[in-house]
Design a protein around this motif. Structure first.
Motif, PDB file in Angstrom:
ATOM      1  N   ASP A 271      -4.968  20.351 -41.911  1.00  0.00           N
ATOM      2  CA  ASP A 271      -5.351  21.286 -40.851  1.00  0.00           C
ATOM      3  C   ASP A 271      -6.532  20.767 -40.039  1.00  0.00           C
ATOM      4  OD1 ASP A 271      -3.335  22.919 -41.537  1.00  0.00           O
ATOM      5  OD2 ASP A 271      -4.568  24.338 -42.705  1.00  0.00           O
ATOM      6  N   VAL A 272      -7.512  20.172 -40.719  1.00  0.00           N
ATOM      7  CA  VAL A 272      -8.693  19.677 -40.016  1.00  0.00           C
ATOM      8  C   VAL A 272      -8.419  18.304 -39.383  1.00  0.00           C
ATOM      9  CG1 VAL A 272     -11.109  19.001 -40.258  1.00  0.00           C
ATOM     10  CG2 VAL A 272     -10.234  20.951 -41.548  1.00  0.00           C
ATOM     11  N   LEU A 273      -7.808  17.414 -40.177  1.00  0.00           N
ATOM     12  CA  LEU A 273      -7.567  16.052 -39.668  1.00  0.00           C
ATOM     13  C   LEU A 273      -6.666  16.054 -38.439  1.00  0.00           C
ATOM     14  CD1 LEU A 273      -7.046  13.834 -42.869  1.00  0.00           C
ATOM     15  CD2 LEU A 273      -9.002  13.855 -41.316  1.00  0.00           C
ATOM     16  N   PHE A 274      -5.656  16.935 -38.451  1.00  0.00           N
ATOM     17  CA  PHE A 274      -4.692  16.935 -37.347  1.00  0.00           C
ATOM     18  C   PHE A 274      -5.013  18.016 -36.312  1.00  0.00           C
ATOM     19  CE2 PHE A 274      -1.538  15.469 -40.879  1.00  0.00           C
ATOM     20  CZ  PHE A 274      -2.196  14.243 -40.937  1.00  0.00           C
TER      21      PHE A 274
ATOM     22  N   GLY B  42     -11.226  10.901 -45.341  1.00  0.00           N
ATOM     23  CA  GLY B  42     -10.061  11.758 -45.592  1.00  0.00           C
ATOM     24  C   GLY B  42      -8.866  10.897 -45.978  1.00  0.00           C
ATOM     25  N   GLN B  43      -8.668   9.805 -45.222  1.00  0.00           N
ATOM     26  CA  GLN B  43      -7.587   8.863 -45.523  1.00  0.00           C
ATOM     27  C   GLN B  43      -7.779   8.216 -46.891  1.00  0.00           C
ATOM     28  OE1 GLN B  43      -4.924   9.552 -43.739  1.00  0.00           O
ATOM     29  NE2 GLN B  43      -4.460   7.391 -43.470  1.00  0.00           N
ATOM     30  N   ARG B  44      -9.042   7.930 -47.232  1.00  0.00           N
ATOM     31  CA  ARG B  44      -9.341   7.313 -48.519  1.00  0.00           C
ATOM     32  C   ARG B  44      -8.740   8.149 -49.656  1.00  0.00           C
ATOM     33  NH1 ARG B  44     -10.074   7.734 -53.017  1.00  0.00           N
ATOM     34  NH2 ARG B  44     -11.609   6.897 -54.444  1.00  0.00           N
TER      35      ARG B  44
ATOM     36  N   PRO C  65     -15.120   9.117 -36.865  1.00  0.00           N
ATOM     37  CA  PRO C  65     -14.553   7.994 -37.617  1.00  0.00           C
ATOM     38  C   PRO C  65     -14.745   8.071 -39.140  1.00  0.00           C
ATOM     39  CG  PRO C  65     -15.910   7.219 -35.769  1.00  0.00           C
ATOM     40  CD  PRO C  65     -16.086   8.691 -35.832  1.00  0.00           C
ATOM     41  N   ALA C  66     -15.994   8.237 -39.605  1.00  0.00           N
ATOM     42  CA  ALA C  66     -16.223   8.151 -41.057  1.00  0.00           C
ATOM     43  C   ALA C  66     -15.516   9.273 -41.805  1.00  0.00           C
ATOM     44  CB  ALA C  66     -17.720   8.171 -41.355  1.00  0.00           C
ATOM     45  N   ALA C  67     -15.615  10.507 -41.303  1.00  0.00           N
ATOM     46  CA  ALA C  67     -15.000  11.631 -42.017  1.00  0.00           C
ATOM     47  C   ALA C  67     -13.485  11.465 -42.071  1.00  0.00           C
ATOM     48  CB  ALA C  67     -15.387  12.955 -41.364  1.00  0.00           C
ATOM     49  N   ILE C  68     -12.884  10.936 -40.980  1.00  0.00           N
ATOM     50  CA  ILE C  68     -11.428  10.734 -40.988  1.00  0.00           C
ATOM     51  C   ILE C  68     -11.056   9.596 -41.947  1.00  0.00           C
ATOM     52  CG2 ILE C  68      -9.423  10.070 -39.598  1.00  0.00           C
ATOM     53  CD1 ILE C  68     -10.742  11.471 -37.205  1.00  0.00           C
TER      54      ILE C  68
ATOM     55  N   GLU D  72     -15.557  19.869 -44.357  1.00  0.00           N
ATOM     56  CA  GLU D  72     -14.325  20.401 -43.757  1.00  0.00           C
ATOM     57  C   GLU D  72     -13.127  19.528 -44.096  1.00  0.00           C
ATOM     58  OE1 GLU D  72     -15.033  20.862 -39.521  1.00  0.00           O
ATOM     59  OE2 GLU D  72     -16.910  21.918 -39.985  1.00  0.00           O
ATOM     60  N   VAL D  73     -13.328  18.203 -44.073  1.00  0.00           N
ATOM     61  CA  VAL D  73     -12.218  17.285 -44.367  1.00  0.00           C
ATOM     62  C   VAL D  73     -11.950  17.225 -45.878  1.00  0.00           C
ATOM     63  CG1 VAL D  73     -11.449  14.869 -44.143  1.00  0.00           C
ATOM     64  CG2 VAL D  73     -12.704  15.929 -42.297  1.00  0.00           C
TER      65      VAL D  73
END
Lengths: 267, 261
Positions: free
Chosen positions: B202-205, B185-187, B179-182, B123-124
């Motif tokens: 859309d998913v992160l926020f 995503g940031q990575r 935590p890891a998926a976010i 999703e991310v």
């Protein structure tokens, strides 16, 4: 590594430092790293062409299990990842192409084959009280046999012993019994099937090495220390038979880099 | 040396291990095993000893034995740990309690169902979405050391899921992206070669995304690779807030989300 200094170690070798600190309990900035030989990579494998196809139609192989032969007789560090990326993608494309060209499958035959295989596994490994061997004992003995007989330096004598031991272990494998008969995430079943494959691979390795009377790359024979291109600039191909494997040879295609001597320093 | 070896091989240690065998129809229970104590053994070595020598039915995941693959995460005395780097010597002579990672459904014994986590990564979109497509002949996408430094820390994630088992928010709400998926995503959002920040926004926020995090910080405490997912989440919150303000101040301002690259 102590002479390199902390700054350079952190920049160029951070994983080595982390491993030493977390697993050996030493800091390579101040202390020497204990070193011993281990298996680095398996140069041989399932024979494939450059599109990852094997001689069995519809079976594709990539990565360390495969042998496209891009690594020659000794893989250099870090090349296995790039090999995996390139030939993993090729295997996927080849498999898609194969599926498109062979759209109909005989589902009944596949289901029957799967049922037969399940029955074979059940009969061989789920038989309370009948087996006498454990996975761990055979695996440990296999480790010892190959370490001693087909390790860094091999000889006719050591390899013959290893061939005999692998043959005995294959016999003992027939008497393995599992404690776990569950159909939910049965890791012991996976381990015993893998052990069977390990024995097949060990047999191919020891017999190919015994018949290769020369030294090349990671295959170092103390009784034949020189490379012999005349006889052995060849790929060894092992075929399963009712007895010992049959070893045949195929030609090597040399493109840009002919085989040379592995020299260190300024030689 | 020989005397130390002999001495340590006579010592033993007890492990109290969570058992659950769905085929048997029994409720979960704990089983105590006694294993040899060795200075250089980790909890995973003890589990492998049990499987090889005592009880072949004990089931758990593992692979590399050197903190790279991320498969052997379990609760060790209530803390999420990679069992390949949890040394027996740090617990000896006390008994060690080994359980499956918290907050995940258990398939069997110490094996959890990670499907939901894998879905969240999808999703991310935790992969590189190229900002520009260029033909292979045009060569590599070059990056300066400074550009690499912006996201490098987050590339160390090995998907071991310890951070999820440490996260009380995930414990309360299994839909929390976590935590890891976010962090992953940031990575990619912080990677100068990536252009996928809008697709991930859309998913992160979302309601299950970064705003769920109450900054407990346990995720960063337990991370075996020092990834600092808590930091990644706070960074994403700042980016999201800036973008939200920009969307008022300048039309189309939100289109540049993803932080400074």
């Amino acid at each position: 590594m102590r002479h390199i200094g902390e700054k350079k170690i952190n920049k160029k070798l951070p994983f080595v430092r982390e491993l030493c600190q977390n697993y050996v309990g030493i800091d390579p900035v101040d202390e020497m790293i204990p070193v011993r030989p281990v298996i680095h990579y398996m140069m041989g494998g399932i024979d494939t062409d450059i599109e990852a196809a094997t001689s069995l139609p519809g079976l594709f192989a990539a990565g360390e299990c495969a042998c496209v032969s891009i690594n020659g007789a000794n893989r250099l560090g870090s090349n296995s990842l790039t090999e995996l990326l390139v030939f993993g993608a090729r295997a996927a494309h080849s498999a898609v192409r194969f599926a498109e060209q062979n759209p109909t499958v005989d589902e009944e035959a596949i289901t029957a084959q799967a049922a037969q295989e399940q029955e074979r596994i059940r009969e061989q490994f789920f038989r309370p009280g009948k087996g006498t061997e454990t996975i761990a004992s055979i695996r440990t003995d296999l480790n010892r046999a190959l370490e001693a007989g087909a390790g860094i330096y091999r000889s006719e004598e050591s390899l013959k012993v290893a061939c005999d031991q692998v043959r005995e272990l294959k016999e003992r494998y027939k008497s393995v019994e599992l404690a776990d008969h569950s159909l939910t995430f049965n890791t012991e079943l996976i381990a015993v099937l893998e052990l069977g494959s390990l024995l097949d691979v060990a047999e191919a390795v020891t017999h190919s090495a015994l018949q290769r009377r020369e030294s090349r790359g990671s295959h170092q024979r103390s009784d034949f220390p020189e490379r012999d291109d005349e006889q052995f600039l060849k790929h060894s191909l092992a075929y399963q038979t009712d007895g010992d494997p049959r070893i045949e040879y195929s030609d090597v295609t040399i493109t840009r880099w002919p085989p040379g001597d592995r020299v260190y320093g300024n030689n | 040396m020989a005397t130390t070896d002999t001495q340590s091989s006579t010592k033993t240690m007890k492990l109290e291990v969570f058992r659950f065998l769905p085929d048997e129809g029994e409720p979960p229970s704990f089983q105590v095993y006694e294993v040899p104590y060795r200075d250089d053994w980790v909890v995973l070595d003890a589990l492998n000893y049990i499987k090889d020598e005592i009880d072949g039915t004990l089931s758990y995941r593992w692979s590399c034995r050197m903190g790279v693959c991320g498969s052997c995460g379990m609760m060790v005395n209530g803390e999420p740990k990679l069992t390949c780097s949890a040394f027996l010597r740090d617990y000896y002579p006390q008994q060690i309690k080994v359980e499956p990672l918290s907050y995940f459904p258990v398939i069997r014994d110490l094996i959890i169902n990670m499907d939901h986590f894998i879905d969240k990564m999808g999703e991310v979109k935790t992969w590189l979405i190229p900002a520009e497509d260029k033909p292979i002949e045009d060569g590599e996408y070059l990056q300066t050391p400074a550009q690499l430094a912006k996201y490098k820390q987050f590339t160390m994630c090995i998907n071991c899921m310890l951070c999820y088992s440490a996260c009380p928010v995930f414990g309360q709400n299994p839909d929390f992206i976590g935590p890891a998926a976010i962090a992953l995503g940031q990575r990619y959002n912080l990677d100068s070669r990536d252009g996928g920040a809008d697709e991930r926004a859309d998913v992160l926020f979302s309601d299950e995304g970064i705003w769920e995090c109450t900054f407990v910080g346990e995720c960063s405490e337990v991370c075996p690779k020092n990834v600092d997912p808590a930091g990644a989440i706070q960074m994403a919150k700042v980016t999201a807030t800036n973008d939200w303000f920009k969307s008022f101040l300048m039309p189309g301002g939100r289109k540049k989300s993803g932080g400074n690259k």
